[in-house]
Design a protein around this motif. Structure first.
Motif, PDB file in Angstrom:
ATOM      1  N   UNK A   6       2.858   8.373  -7.561  1.00 25.15           N
ATOM      2  CA  UNK A   6       2.497   7.274  -6.676  1.00 25.15           C
ATOM      3  C   UNK A   6       2.226   7.828  -5.283  1.00 25.15           C
ATOM      4  N   UNK A   7       1.031   7.590  -4.789  1.00 24.14           N
ATOM      5  CA  UNK A   7       0.647   8.122  -3.487  1.00 24.14           C
ATOM      6  C   UNK A   7       1.366   7.375  -2.371  1.00 24.14           C
ATOM      7  N   UNK A   8       1.867   8.145  -1.401  1.00 26.40           N
ATOM      8  CA  UNK A   8       2.443   7.592  -0.183  1.00 26.40           C
ATOM      9  C   UNK A   8       2.062   8.518   0.961  1.00 26.40           C
ATOM     10  N   UNK A   9       1.658   7.927   2.083  1.00 29.25           N
ATOM     11  CA  UNK A   9       1.182   8.730   3.200  1.00 29.25           C
ATOM     12  C   UNK A   9       2.253   9.694   3.691  1.00 29.25           C
ATOM     13  N   UNK A  10       3.495   9.244   3.742  1.00 36.02           N
ATOM     14  CA  UNK A  10       4.568  10.105   4.239  1.00 36.02           C
ATOM     15  C   UNK A  10       4.807  11.281   3.285  1.00 36.02           C
ATOM     16  N   UNK A  11       4.785  11.007   1.976  1.00 38.53           N
ATOM     17  CA  UNK A  11       4.984  12.083   1.012  1.00 38.53           C
ATOM     18  C   UNK A  11       3.841  13.098   1.070  1.00 38.53           C
ATOM     19  N   UNK A  12       2.628  12.602   1.260  1.00 39.58           N
ATOM     20  CA  UNK A  12       1.480  13.502   1.321  1.00 39.58           C
ATOM     21  C   UNK A  12       1.579  14.401   2.550  1.00 39.58           C
ATOM     22  N   UNK A  13       1.996  13.828   3.678  1.00 38.97           N
ATOM     23  CA  UNK A  13       2.161  14.634   4.891  1.00 38.97           C
ATOM     24  C   UNK A  13       3.239  15.699   4.679  1.00 38.97           C
ATOM     25  N   UNK A  14       4.329  15.322   3.999  1.00 39.63           N
ATOM     26  CA  UNK A  14       5.380  16.297   3.717  1.00 39.63           C
ATOM     27  C   UNK A  14       4.877  17.402   2.795  1.00 39.63           C
ATOM     28  N   UNK A  15       4.027  17.058   1.836  1.00 31.18           N
ATOM     29  CA  UNK A  15       3.468  18.070   0.933  1.00 31.18           C
ATOM     30  C   UNK A  15       2.550  19.035   1.668  1.00 31.18           C
ATOM     31  N   UNK A  16       1.801  18.526   2.634  1.00 31.04           N
ATOM     32  CA  UNK A  16       0.950  19.419   3.425  1.00 31.04           C
ATOM     33  C   UNK A  16       1.798  20.420   4.210  1.00 31.04           C
TER      34      UNK A  16
ATOM     35  N   UNK B 160      -0.797  -6.697  -8.521  1.00 27.69           N
ATOM     36  CA  UNK B 160      -1.797  -5.845  -9.142  1.00 27.69           C
ATOM     37  C   UNK B 160      -1.175  -4.643  -9.829  1.00 27.69           C
ATOM     38  N   UNK B 161      -2.015  -3.834 -10.421  1.00 23.53           N
ATOM     39  CA  UNK B 161      -1.530  -2.638 -11.115  1.00 23.53           C
ATOM     40  C   UNK B 161      -1.217  -1.532 -10.112  1.00 23.53           C
ATOM     41  N   UNK B 162      -0.302  -0.692 -10.509  1.00 27.12           N
ATOM     42  CA  UNK B 162       0.112   0.427  -9.671  1.00 27.12           C
ATOM     43  C   UNK B 162      -0.938   1.530  -9.733  1.00 27.12           C
ATOM     44  N   UNK B 163      -1.384   1.991  -8.556  1.00 29.60           N
ATOM     45  CA  UNK B 163      -2.366   3.080  -8.521  1.00 29.60           C
ATOM     46  C   UNK B 163      -1.663   4.413  -8.767  1.00 29.60           C
TER      47      UNK B 163
ATOM     48  N   UNK C 243       0.829  -1.200   0.000  1.00 30.62           N
ATOM     49  CA  UNK C 243       0.000   0.000   0.000  1.00 30.62           C
ATOM     50  C   UNK C 243       0.866   1.254   0.000  1.00 30.62           C
ATOM     51  N   UNK C 244       1.982   1.217   0.747  1.00 27.62           N
ATOM     52  CA  UNK C 244       2.866   2.383   0.776  1.00 27.62           C
ATOM     53  C   UNK C 244       3.514   2.640  -0.571  1.00 27.62           C
ATOM     54  N   UNK C 245       3.572   1.635  -1.437  1.00 24.70           N
ATOM     55  CA  UNK C 245       4.114   1.794  -2.783  1.00 24.70           C
ATOM     56  C   UNK C 245       3.027   2.067  -3.811  1.00 24.70           C
ATOM     57  N   UNK C 246       1.806   2.271  -3.356  1.00 21.82           N
ATOM     58  CA  UNK C 246       0.731   2.607  -4.278  1.00 21.82           C
ATOM     59  C   UNK C 246       0.083   1.420  -4.957  1.00 21.82           C
ATOM     60  N   UNK C 247       0.317   0.225  -4.453  1.00 21.21           N
ATOM     61  CA  UNK C 247      -0.300  -0.970  -5.054  1.00 21.21           C
ATOM     62  C   UNK C 247      -1.456  -1.416  -4.160  1.00 21.21           C
ATOM     63  N   UNK C 248      -2.608  -0.782  -4.377  1.00 24.19           N
ATOM     64  CA  UNK C 248      -3.765  -1.026  -3.523  1.00 24.19           C
ATOM     65  C   UNK C 248      -4.489  -2.315  -3.868  1.00 24.19           C
TER      66      UNK C 248
END
Length: 785
Positions: free
Chosen positions: A226-236, A185-188, A155-160
């Motif tokens: 590719x979404x990652x929770x840590x990257x999103x927090x850093x962007x905020x 699966x495919x990469x989200x 999930x952290x690599x965007x493979x939901x």
């Protein structure tokens, strides 16, 4: 709160009483009820891998002692708690205590299949650390935790859509085999990023401040989509900093939403912001223990009354004060700015409170992370010493010097208090090593040599000693160069360096139809470098060189004149087939360099200057001198754009009535000179025999580059594009004709690829002459080891 009716409570009691009795029976079934007795023997049944002594250690009695029912129950619980057994029973046969065990199976093998995102070997190691390894006791709860952790990693690599299916296969001798089959699966991908509530800045501008982005043509490399929770927090945090730096003191992020499409292939991000109002600084007052340095500390403020509030300037001001106190030995100084808001006037005042703490000195310096590099290589770069007062500036300089070694991707220097000693600190220097060797491959194309190949092997940290070894090879159909260099940067403890050079170069002009001659140059040199400041170094050395010139029947006129100018025709060295000359020289050289760049790999500010002078000594056949100066200057125009200026000047002349060696002429053109023209093809004239460039004894080359990150690369700085303008040429001694200068412009790409640095340029000559040779495309690529 829900109310329970009376008849419901009676029904619950009827259910709970039998359930409680059943649970109590299960807990007691491991030890059949018995009266206390004296144990005459203890027997263990069913143990295959567990030693009887291990079982005995969990029993509360020994042979000859009495055992009670309570002790038996405690023994059963203790044996179950080990996790080794599926079932434990205690029974009594006469006065013998019998322990019946059913062991859990052991893991015979663990296999992970179907994974491409992570190396299977790495996952097997992680599973072993979690308790799922060969020879470990199998526990299904541990297996379930491992499955969930593996899914979280995907999930952290965007493979939901990732799925993990586990197969447990029973094997002989109470063993099992585990297979974790992964369907990745495919990469989200991030399909959309929406920002709502923004008024002052456009949505596009705010998205540019984020590292995450929707797919671009470089997403295959940068993975910014590719979404990652840590990257999103850093962007905020990046958005928050962007607003705070522009006066929006009460900016807040109201909410965020991350939604995934049903097919788990697209991610949609929504960010709701509240901007607030722009605040100005009404006043700043100093407080706390100022050590009598109030004016000195106030001068470090970059945020002034009347300015629009800036979080970056406020942080910079407090950091500068903390650094200054650190330079005075206060290792744990604390500077805090306390705000007071006046919302009606949209103003903010600050009281800067200073707490210097106690002055400290460094007790020990601990180095970690250097698996190949020896400790001494790092310690000799430290300017903060043990048993000396703590100095933040010396620590910063130490970190910079270690970084400039080029051996590490990351260098961290942290201060740690010494327990029980408030006036002492330890410095922990942690490094992350990188490949210090490189195998460089260069490829070029020209209308004369066609394919040009070059290779070099460099090891800047030979055997972890910090010494450098280099081997270079450059070959075309007309020339070949082989060079070897070995440098000891600390030949003396004071940092005096010593370098040995050995090289040989051959050139066959006939291969290019440039004339019938061959030139072979061989040399060996010894150089010493002496640092006299943190950024300046002088060097001096000797070089012995031999040049063997072989002339054919159609040798160029300038080489014929050179041979006849040095050698008496009576000796027989005439310009006839097979004739030639071998000339030698002993050169003394001295140089100076200054490096003030912020980075040797991707500089954005600072200067780099090199000056050198070499002259032949009265030994050998040649008498000449050469002086060179190079200057690189970098300045950031914006956060992302850098202006770079380069200059290269050289002057050479002969003395003592001896002809200047034509093979020592300067040439211009190519990478590092005037791009768009073939390497070493520019000059003031052409040989009347073969029309080849004559070169010159004066060189003047300049270049300007505007360097920007590659569009679509987001925050990744390993891609940088540039546009450039080059100008330059070479001239006869003492004359520079600016009308003969050549100009070119173009664009290029620098890429710090996983294989090593890569450089590509495409140039357009502006004022080419009919005799000029054009080479528009040039690139280099290398790999590290």
């Amino acid at each position: 709160m829900t109310q329970t009716r009376p008849y419901q409570r009676r029904a619950l009691r009827l259910v709970i009483k039998p359930l409680a009795a059943a649970i109590a029976a299960l807990l007691m079934q491991g030890a059949a009820a018995f009266d206390p007795f004296t144990v005459t023997d203890i027997r263990v049944e069913g143990a295959q891998r567990t030693e009887p002594g291990t079982v005995f250690s969990y029993l509360p009695v020994k042979v000859g002692e009495r055992i009670t029912q309570e002790q038996a129950d405690e023994a059963v619980r203790a044996l179950f708690a080990t996790g080794f057994f599926r079932d434990v029973r205690l029974e009594v046969e006469g006065s013998v205590l019998v322990v019946y065990l059913e062991e859990r199976p052991a893991i015979a093998s663990v296999e992970v299949t179907g994974t491409k995102e992570f190396p299977a070997e790495t996952l097997v190691k992680v599973l072993r650390d979690m308790g799922l390894g060969e020879a470990r006791i199998f526990d299904r709860s541990v297996l379930e935790r491992a499955e969930q952790e593996l899914k979280r990693q995907y999930l952290s690599r965007g493979r939901y859509a990732a799925r993990v299916t586990t197969t447990v296969t029973p094997l002989p001798r109470n063993r099992v085999g585990l297979v974790l089959a992964v369907e990745e699966g495919d990469l989200a991908r991030i399909a959309e990023i929406r920002i709502i509530g923004n008024q002052a800045f456009s949505e596009k501008k705010l998205r540019d401040e984020m590292s995450l982005s929707t797919p671009t043509w470089l997403s295959w490399y940068t993975k910014t989509d590719q979404y990652a929770r840590e990257k999103f927090a850093a962007d905020l945090e990046a958005l928050r900093s962007y607003y705070l730096d522009r006066g929006y003191l009460e900016f807040s992020i109201e909410s965020t939403q991350v939604s995934i499409t049903p097919d788990k292939e697209d991610v949609h991000l929504t960010i709701a912001v509240k901007e607030g109002e722009v605040f100005r600084v009404a006043g700043i007052k100093m407080g706390g223990d100022l050590l009598g340095r109030e004016s000195e500390l106030e001068a470090l403020l970059t945020l002034r009354p009347g300015d629009v509030f800036s979080g970056a300037k406020l942080t910079d001001s407090t950091q500068r004060m903390t650094t200054r106190l650190g330079e005075l030995g206060y290792a744990f100084a604390n500077v805090v700015a306390v705000p007071r808001l006046d919302r009606d006037k949209r103003e903010v005042s600050f009281e800067v409170l200073v707490d210097p703490g106690r002055r400290a000195y460094v007790r020990r310096i601990h180095i970690s992370g250097n698996t190949r590099t020896r400790d001494i290589v790092i310690r000799r770069e430290m300017r903060q010493f043990e048993d000396a007062w703590y100095d933040a500036e010396k620590i910063r300089l130490s970190r910079t010097r270690v970084e400039r070694l080029g051996f590490f991707t990351e260098v961290r220097v942290e201060s740690a208090p010494v327990p029980g000693a408030p006036d002492q600190v330890d410095l922990n220097v942690n490094v992350v090593e990188q490949r210090t060797g490189s195998l460089m491959l260069g490829v070029g194309f020209s209308s004369t040599d066609s394919l040009i190949l070059s290779a070099s092997v460099n090891q800047q940290n030979f055997l972890g000693t910090g010494k450098a070894f280099a081997f270079g090879l450059n070959t075309t159909k007309s020339s070949r160069t082989i060079s070897i260099a070995y440098t000891d940067p600390y030949f003396t403890p004071d940092g005096v360096s010593r370098t040995f050079d050995l090289y040989t170069r051959t050139f066959d002009a006939a291969e290019l139809n440039l004339g019938d001659y061959k030139l072979r140059t061989s040399g060996v040199g010894l150089r010493f470098g002496v640092p006299y400041t943190e950024t300046d170094r002088v060097s001096m050395g000797l070089l012995a060189e031999n040049n063997k010139l072989t002339l054919g029947a159609a040798a160029p006129q300038r080489y014929t004149e050179f041979v006849n100018g040095i050698f008496d025709p009576v000796t027989g060295l005439q310009t006839q087939a097979g004739a030639g000359a071998s000339v030698s020289a002993l050169l003394a050289n001295v140089g100076w360099s200054r490096d003030e760049r912020d980075s040797t790999l991707n500089p954005t500010k600072g200067r780099y200057q090199v000056a050198s002078f070499e002259v032949t000594l009265p030994v050998g056949d040649l008498r000449y001198a050469r002086a060179n100066y190079q200057h690189q200057w970098y300045r950031p125009i914006t956060k992302d754009i850098t202006l770079a200026l380069f200059g290269d000047v050289g002057v050479a002349r002969a003395f003592g009535g001896v002809t200047y060696p034509v093979f020592k002429n300067y040439y211009a053109g190519g990478i590092g000179s005037v791009r768009g023209f073939e390497g070493s093809s520019l000059g003031p004239g052409r040989d009347p025999v073969d029309n080849s460039p004559l070169g010159g004894q004066t060189k003047l080359v300049g270049s300007a580059e505007l360097i920007v990150p590659l569009a679509g690369s987001g925050q990744d700085r390993s891609f940088r594009t540039f546009v450039f303008v080059d100008v330059g040429n070479v001239f006869p001694l003492g004359s520079i004709d600016f009308g003969e200068m050549r100009y070119s412009t173009g664009l290029g790409l620098n890429w710090l690829s996983p294989l090593g640095p890569m450089k590509f340029s495409y140039a357009f000559p502006i004022n080419r002459k009919p005799e000029d040779r054009v080479q528009r495309v040039q690139f280099q690529i290398g790999t590290g080891f």
